[in-house]
Design a protein around this motif. Sequence first.
Motif, PDB file in Angstrom:
ATOM      1  N   ARG A  94     -89.208  10.254  28.603  1.00  0.00           N
ATOM      2  CA  ARG A  94     -88.112   9.297  28.913  1.00  0.00           C
ATOM      3  C   ARG A  94     -88.742   8.284  29.881  1.00  0.00           C
ATOM      4  NH1 ARG A  94     -82.094  10.533  29.590  1.00  0.00           N
ATOM      5  NH2 ARG A  94     -82.365  11.244  31.574  1.00  0.00           N
ATOM      6  N   PRO A  95     -89.030   6.811  29.570  1.00  0.00           N
ATOM      7  CA  PRO A  95     -89.698   6.159  30.474  1.00  0.00           C
ATOM      8  C   PRO A  95     -88.619   5.884  31.780  1.00  0.00           C
ATOM      9  CG  PRO A  95     -89.902   5.097  28.219  1.00  0.00           C
ATOM     10  CD  PRO A  95     -88.820   6.312  28.210  1.00  0.00           C
ATOM     11  N   VAL A  96     -89.027   5.852  32.928  1.00  0.00           N
ATOM     12  CA  VAL A  96     -88.406   5.537  34.230  1.00  0.00           C
ATOM     13  C   VAL A  96     -88.697   3.957  34.666  1.00  0.00           C
ATOM     14  CG1 VAL A  96     -88.170   5.759  36.420  1.00  0.00           C
ATOM     15  CG2 VAL A  96     -88.485   7.699  34.955  1.00  0.00           C
ATOM     16  N   GLN A  97     -87.671   3.240  34.551  1.00  0.00           N
ATOM     17  CA  GLN A  97     -88.057   1.663  34.710  1.00  0.00           C
ATOM     18  C   GLN A  97     -88.277   1.424  36.350  1.00  0.00           C
ATOM     19  OE1 GLN A  97     -87.087  -1.110  32.650  1.00  0.00           O
ATOM     20  NE2 GLN A  97     -88.187  -2.115  34.191  1.00  0.00           N
ATOM     21  N   THR A  98     -89.641   0.946  36.166  1.00  0.00           N
ATOM     22  CA  THR A  98     -90.286   0.690  37.599  1.00  0.00           C
ATOM     23  C   THR A  98     -90.730  -0.753  37.685  1.00  0.00           C
ATOM     24  OG1 THR A  98     -92.690   1.215  36.881  1.00  0.00           O
ATOM     25  CG2 THR A  98     -91.441   3.080  38.057  1.00  0.00           C
ATOM     26  N   THR A  99     -90.862  -1.370  38.783  1.00  0.00           N
ATOM     27  CA  THR A  99     -91.035  -2.678  39.134  1.00  0.00           C
ATOM     28  C   THR A  99     -92.109  -2.552  40.314  1.00  0.00           C
ATOM     29  OG1 THR A  99     -89.130  -3.328  39.979  1.00  0.00           O
ATOM     30  CG2 THR A  99     -89.710  -4.300  37.677  1.00  0.00           C
ATOM     31  N   ARG A 100     -93.234  -3.340  40.280  1.00  0.00           N
ATOM     32  CA  ARG A 100     -94.188  -3.440  41.458  1.00  0.00           C
ATOM     33  C   ARG A 100     -93.979  -4.750  42.181  1.00  0.00           C
ATOM     34  NH1 ARG A 100    -100.195  -1.281  41.087  1.00  0.00           N
ATOM     35  NH2 ARG A 100     -99.348   0.802  40.989  1.00  0.00           N
ATOM     36  N   ALA A 101     -93.024  -4.824  43.353  1.00  0.00           N
ATOM     37  CA  ALA A 101     -93.074  -5.962  43.883  1.00  0.00           C
ATOM     38  C   ALA A 101     -94.279  -6.506  44.773  1.00  0.00           C
ATOM     39  CB  ALA A 101     -92.000  -5.840  45.180  1.00  0.00           C
ATOM     40  N   ALA A 102     -94.446  -7.694  44.381  1.00  0.00           N
ATOM     41  CA  ALA A 102     -95.729  -8.396  44.873  1.00  0.00           C
ATOM     42  C   ALA A 102     -95.626  -9.609  45.508  1.00  0.00           C
ATOM     43  CB  ALA A 102     -96.949  -8.239  43.712  1.00  0.00           C
ATOM     44  N   PHE A 103     -96.460  -9.885  46.926  1.00  0.00           N
ATOM     45  CA  PHE A 103     -96.128 -11.186  47.417  1.00  0.00           C
ATOM     46  C   PHE A 103     -97.122 -12.252  46.688  1.00  0.00           C
ATOM     47  CE2 PHE A 103     -98.161 -14.109  50.241  1.00  0.00           C
ATOM     48  CZ  PHE A 103     -97.212 -15.096  50.538  1.00  0.00           C
TER      49      PHE A 103
END
Length: 334
Positions: A94-103
């Motif tokens: 089951r995919p886990v929602q991730t986001t990679r913050a980037a400046f």
Amino acid sequence: MSSTRIVTQLAPQRSTQYSNLARDLAEAEVLASPIGPGLQNVSLRSIAGQDYLQFDLPGPVTDEAVRLLASMAMLGGVFELFDAIGDVAGPLLRPVQTTRAAFISPDMAATRRYKGKTNEAFTHFLCNMAKYASDFHSADWSTLDVVDPLCGGGTTLFTALSLGADVAGLDVDRTDIESTASFITQYCRENRIALATKEERLRKLGARRWLFQIGRDDVRRCMLALGDAGRTRELLAGFGRPHLIVTDLPYGIQHSGPLHGLLADCLPGWAELLLSGGAIAFSWDSTRFDRQEMMALVGKVADLEVVDRPPYDRLAHRVDRVIKRRDVLVARRR
Ligand SMILES: C[S@@+](CC[C@H](N)C(=O)[O-])C[C@H]1O[C@@H](n2cnc3c(N)ncnc32)[C@H](O)[C@@H]1O
């Protein structure tokens, strides 16, 4: 509370050479991170012919764990793993929602191609390992200052900038520094990123440097100097003492003498420059300059303490046919 079994993809890489890199280093990166001590049963496994890193999180998947996993250099997508759900046999992901913050986009580090460049995912790994070993392991990157005193074409600077840090670097190679300064200008122009540039001469040192302010409302500093790493402190005067020093030492050296000389010249100054509780992470060709010798050299520097507990003691890996063994050493400023 029951644990959650997680599998993560290994970071996608351009070539087989680099996918081996992710396989060699993913486990160490996860174990060194702030969630590492709580993990159980960490191992690589294959599911339907794809490599994954598997481990058990104590309890449910927290926002903090997701944020950390998303910030790992050697990992890709994150999934919860089930052996079966009801009558449906697994493995089920089951995919886990991730986001990679980037400046700034990680493309800034990825787009340039030139001889002698350090792989950007590996550079991100070095940044993370230095951070995890430091007192600033849980700080937001936007509060950190990162220095690369052998910055070449700027991979560390662009990687750390993308993560959100203020950065400074120098190199003795004029072409490297001048082309890096031009690249910053061109990249920001092409991507419509606000940039203020000040170029100056440090007369006493006979050196040139550039001060870039990147961004409009949310601004980061990037300082770039042309000069010798033995004078890092003077060349980067005004930047402030960094939390982290991250660098990839020169290659193509046939015996350990010159590298020994460079480190003996530079390490005391780098240690003095680092903030207390800060850390340095560097990589080198350990084919002819082994880890014991490197640990002895770094261990002699006042105020530096080599971090050699697991997993920091197992970071050696193969790069290619030329660099058969590269190692990573992390040390903390007391
Ligand atoms: C492995 S390369 C770094 C590559 C860089 N990470 C990149 O991706 O472009 C090592 C760098 O150390 C620089 N270097 C070697 N001796 C130096 C010195 N004494 N002072 C400053 N730079 C030096 C070289 O010019 C080279 O750019």
